[in-house]
Design a protein around this motif. Structure first.
Motif, short mmCIF file in Angstrom:
data_model
loop_
_atom_site.label_atom_id
_atom_site.label_comp_id
_atom_site.label_asym_id
_atom_site.label_seq_id
_atom_site.Cartn_x
_atom_site.Cartn_y
_atom_site.Cartn_z
N MET A 165 0.85 -1.17 0.00
CA MET A 165 0.00 0.00 0.00
C MET A 165 0.89 1.23 0.00
O MET A 165 1.86 1.30 0.73
N SER A 166 0.54 2.22 -0.82
CA SER A 166 1.34 3.44 -0.86
C SER A 166 1.14 4.24 0.41
O SER A 166 0.16 4.09 1.12
N SER A 167 2.10 5.13 0.68
CA SER A 167 2.02 5.91 1.92
C SER A 167 0.81 6.85 1.89
O SER A 167 0.22 7.11 2.93
N SER A 168 0.44 7.35 0.70
CA SER A 168 -0.73 8.24 0.65
C SER A 168 -2.01 7.47 0.91
O SER A 168 -2.91 7.97 1.57
N ARG A 169 -2.09 6.23 0.44
CA ARG A 169 -3.27 5.40 0.74
C ARG A 169 -3.32 5.04 2.20
O ARG A 169 -4.37 5.06 2.82
N ALA A 170 -2.18 4.69 2.77
CA ALA A 170 -2.13 4.33 4.19
C ALA A 170 -2.50 5.54 5.05
O ALA A 170 -3.23 5.40 6.03
N SER A 171 -2.01 6.71 4.68
CA SER A 171 -2.32 7.92 5.42
C SER A 171 -3.81 8.24 5.33
O SER A 171 -4.44 8.61 6.31
N SER A 200 -6.17 6.12 4.79
CA SER A 200 -6.86 5.09 5.56
C SER A 200 -6.82 5.42 7.05
O SER A 200 -7.83 5.31 7.75
N SER A 201 -5.68 5.83 7.56
CA SER A 201 -5.56 6.19 8.96
C SER A 201 -6.41 7.42 9.28
O SER A 201 -7.05 7.49 10.32
N ALA A 202 -6.41 8.39 8.37
CA ALA A 202 -7.24 9.57 8.58
C ALA A 202 -8.72 9.19 8.58
O ALA A 202 -9.49 9.68 9.41
N SER A 203 -9.09 8.29 7.70
CA SER A 203 -10.47 7.80 7.66
C SER A 203 -10.82 7.07 8.96
O SER A 203 -11.93 7.22 9.49
N ASP A 204 -9.88 6.29 9.48
CA ASP A 204 -10.08 5.60 10.76
C ASP A 204 -10.29 6.61 11.89
O ASP A 204 -11.13 6.40 12.77
N ALA A 245 -5.28 6.05 15.55
CA ALA A 245 -5.46 6.39 14.14
C ALA A 245 -4.75 7.70 13.81
O ALA A 245 -4.10 7.81 12.76
N LEU A 246 -4.84 8.68 14.69
CA LEU A 246 -4.12 9.94 14.46
C LEU A 246 -2.62 9.73 14.47
O LEU A 246 -1.90 10.29 13.64
N HIS A 247 -2.14 8.93 15.40
CA HIS A 247 -0.71 8.65 15.49
C HIS A 247 -0.22 7.99 14.21
O HIS A 247 0.82 8.37 13.66
N ASN A 248 -0.95 7.01 13.72
CA ASN A 248 -0.56 6.32 12.49
C ASN A 248 -0.58 7.26 11.30
O ASN A 248 0.31 7.23 10.46
N SER A 249 -1.57 8.12 11.23
CA SER A 249 -1.66 9.07 10.14
C SER A 249 -0.49 10.05 10.17
O SER A 249 0.15 10.29 9.15
#
Length: 62
Positions: free
Chosen positions: A1-7, A9-13, A50-54
């Motif tokens: 997964m690309s970093s923008s997709r992961a970010s 996803s975390s923001a969505s979480d 989720a914020l930490h991961n983002s």
């Protein structure tokens, strides 16, 4: 997964956790006045994770 997709996803979480927190607060306001502290704490931990991961993913991408 690309970093923008992961970010994203975390923001969505984080947004989803925030919405669950708001629903819990609204339900508590409409209930008998007791505060669901354990459920609130769990949701806060989910939101913070989720914020930490983002934030971490954004920093790694930079």
């Amino acid at each position: 997964m690309s970093s923008s997709r992961a970010s994203a996803s975390s923001a969505s979480d984080a947004v989803a956790a925030n919405e669950r927190i708001r629903a819990l607060v609204d339900a508590a306001d409409a209930s008998d006045g007791t505060w669901p502290s354990e459920a609130y704490e769990v949701l806060l931990l989910e939101w913070a994770a989720a914020l930490h991961n983002s934030t971490r993913q954004v920093n790694e991408a930079a």
